[in-house]
Design a protein around this motif. Structure first.
Motif, PDB file in Angstrom:
ATOM      1  N   ARG A 155       0.850  -1.180   0.000  1.00 43.60           N
ATOM      2  CA  ARG A 155       0.000   0.000   0.000  1.00 43.60           C
ATOM      3  C   ARG A 155       0.896   1.244   0.000  1.00 43.60           C
ATOM      4  O   ARG A 155       1.896   1.304   0.732  1.00 43.60           O
ATOM      5  CB  ARG A 155      -0.916   0.021   1.227  1.00 43.60           C
ATOM      6  CG  ARG A 155      -1.941  -1.104   1.248  1.00 43.60           C
ATOM      7  CD  ARG A 155      -3.045  -0.819   0.234  1.00 43.60           C
ATOM      8  NE  ARG A 155      -4.103  -1.822   0.291  1.00 43.60           N
ATOM      9  CZ  ARG A 155      -4.317  -2.742  -0.641  1.00 43.60           C
ATOM     10  NH1 ARG A 155      -3.523  -2.814  -1.717  1.00 43.60           N
ATOM     11  NH2 ARG A 155      -5.315  -3.612  -0.532  1.00 43.60           N
ATOM     12  N   GLY A 205      -4.410   7.376   0.914  1.00 42.23           N
ATOM     13  CA  GLY A 205      -4.020   6.393  -0.084  1.00 42.23           C
ATOM     14  C   GLY A 205      -4.998   6.309  -1.234  1.00 42.23           C
ATOM     15  O   GLY A 205      -5.925   7.122  -1.357  1.00 42.23           O
ATOM     16  N   ARG A 244      -8.627   5.536   0.758  1.00 45.44           N
ATOM     17  CA  ARG A 244      -8.117   5.058   2.049  1.00 45.44           C
ATOM     18  C   ARG A 244      -7.453   6.209   2.810  1.00 45.44           C
ATOM     19  O   ARG A 244      -6.743   7.027   2.239  1.00 45.44           O
ATOM     20  CB  ARG A 244      -7.109   3.926   1.865  1.00 45.44           C
ATOM     21  CG  ARG A 244      -7.675   2.676   1.224  1.00 45.44           C
ATOM     22  CD  ARG A 244      -6.640   1.560   1.225  1.00 45.44           C
ATOM     23  NE  ARG A 244      -7.151   0.354   0.605  1.00 45.44           N
ATOM     24  CZ  ARG A 244      -7.011   0.042  -0.690  1.00 45.44           C
ATOM     25  NH1 ARG A 244      -6.365   0.881  -1.494  1.00 45.44           N
ATOM     26  NH2 ARG A 244      -7.505  -1.076  -1.157  1.00 45.44           N
ATOM     27  N   ASP A 279      -9.749  -2.733   4.993  1.00 43.74           N
ATOM     28  CA  ASP A 279      -8.909  -3.290   3.934  1.00 43.74           C
ATOM     29  C   ASP A 279      -8.811  -4.786   4.205  1.00 43.74           C
ATOM     30  O   ASP A 279      -7.960  -5.260   4.972  1.00 43.74           O
ATOM     31  CB  ASP A 279      -7.531  -2.620   3.947  1.00 43.74           C
ATOM     32  CG  ASP A 279      -6.667  -3.028   2.764  1.00 43.74           C
ATOM     33  OD1 ASP A 279      -7.064  -3.935   2.009  1.00 43.74           O
ATOM     34  OD2 ASP A 279      -5.581  -2.432   2.604  1.00 43.74           O
TER      35      ASP A 279
END
Length: 364
Positions: free
Chosen positions: A239, A263, A267, A299
């Motif tokens: 990630r 992210g 995210r 996740d």
């Protein structure tokens, strides 16, 4: 008997004489300072600009006396009355105090227009910055080369590596090695920062967090940090995140590190850590430490739920052989919470565990 009476009379007379003599001596001592003051005052009054026998009305004319053209020798070039002490030959362009404001009726002096200092410098005044004759450290025949040139410390770049934790971790039925540290290169206000944290087991890197940041000092004890973060895991996808945070020393000597992340696919994450050094002696230090992680979105690929995901709290007792090298031992409590705990239970993993640690802390 008559002789005795005569002696008493003589003693009485002598006593009176002594008392009078003592009184005269005291009076003379008291009058001496007054006499000296009167002489000084008389001598001062003899230097007055007006004769001693002038009429009292002439004293009022002193308000118009101009001393503006009097030189240092005391010779007045202006007419009496017009004396002005504001200018002398020594300071021709600096008006000082003007006695023309003295009132003739009230006998009071007006200090509103008095100027003790200031004004423009004379045309021939010397430039205070011209003492070097044109020579500087950077130019001229006396300048130093680039290698020897003097610079302040905040103009130089430095580098540092600090490993907070390099330790062996053991828990019930499991053991691994862990590391956490950071390195930086740069100056006082701007620097490149590398942060790393990970877990190694069975000679493999099981999971890690690596951040490359630009640090900028915003105050004496605080830096802002902006950059990227990469999460690696064994058997799970990596990630990538954008990172923004602050790091520094809070009041009462708490080391704080707070970073927010964004992210892909919406995210978000937040990581907070705090530690404190409690000096038991000059070399023996007890360090409590707390760290928590929050995620804005679940996740499943990495078995992470939303909200408060995990946290650790530990105590490490280190002995500083030097300030740069210190072995330690400690205990740490770790837990998973919320949906992350649910993922751990589904994988037959513990959600709470106590860890015993031993390791090294060093920097250079």
């Amino acid at each position: 008997m008559s002789s005795i009476n005569e002696k008493k009379v003589i003693l009485t007379v002598n006593t009176h004489i002594k008392k009078h003599a003592l009184a005269l001596a005291i009076a003379a001592l008291g009058a001496t300072p007054l006499f000296a003051y009167a002489q000084a005052h008389d001598a001062h009054s003899s230097h007055s600009a007006t004769p001693a026998n002038s009429a009292p009305a002439d004293a009022a004319n002193m308000s118009g006396m101009d001393h503006g053209t009097m030189d240092m020798n005391g010779q007045a070039h202006g007419a009496m009355p017009g004396m002005n002490h504001g200018q002398t030959d020594a300071t021709p362009s600096t008006p000082s105090h003007d006695m023309s404001a003295m009132g003739t009726d009230s006998g009071e002096m007006d200090h509103g227009a008095m100027q003790m200092q200031g004004g423009s410098a004379p045309p021939d005044a010397r430039d205070p910055d011209a003492y070097s004759g044109g020579y500087t450290l950077d130019s001229g025949k006396y300048s130093l080369g680039p290698a020897q040139r003097l610079r302040m410390s905040d103009e130089h770049n430095f580098a540092s590596v600090k490993m907070d934790r390099l330790e062996y971790v053991r828990t019930r039925g499991n053991e691994w090695a862990a590391y956490e540290g950071q390195a930086w290169f740069g100056g006082t206000y701007n620097r490149v920062v590398l942060k790393a944290e990970g877990k190694v087991a069975d000679s493999k890197l099981q999971e890690s967090r690596t951040e490359l940041l630009w640090g900028h000092a915003i105050s004496t004890f605080w830096d802002t940090q902006l950059g990227v973060r990469v999460d690696h895991g064994q058997g799970v996808p990596n990630r990538e995140w954008l990172a923004f945070g602050v790091q520094g020393l809070a009041p009462y000597w708490f080391d704080i590190d707070a970073t927010a992340y964004a992210g892909s696919n919406g995210r978000t994450a937040l990581r907070l850590s705090a530690e404190y050094d409690l000096l038991l002696t000059q070399k023996l230090v007890l360090q409590p430490r707390v760290e928590v992680n929050f995620y804005g979105k679940r996740d499943e690929a990495r078995a992470i739920g939303s909200g408060l995901s995990d946290g650790t709290a530990g105590l490490r007792l280190r002995y500083e052989v030097t300030r740069q090298f210190a072995p330690y031992i400690g205990v740490e409590w770790a837990g998973k919470f919320g949906q992350t705990a649910t993922f751990a239970q589904d994988a037959d993993e513990r959600t709470r565990e106590t860890r015993f640690v031993a390791g090294l802390s060093f920097r250079f």
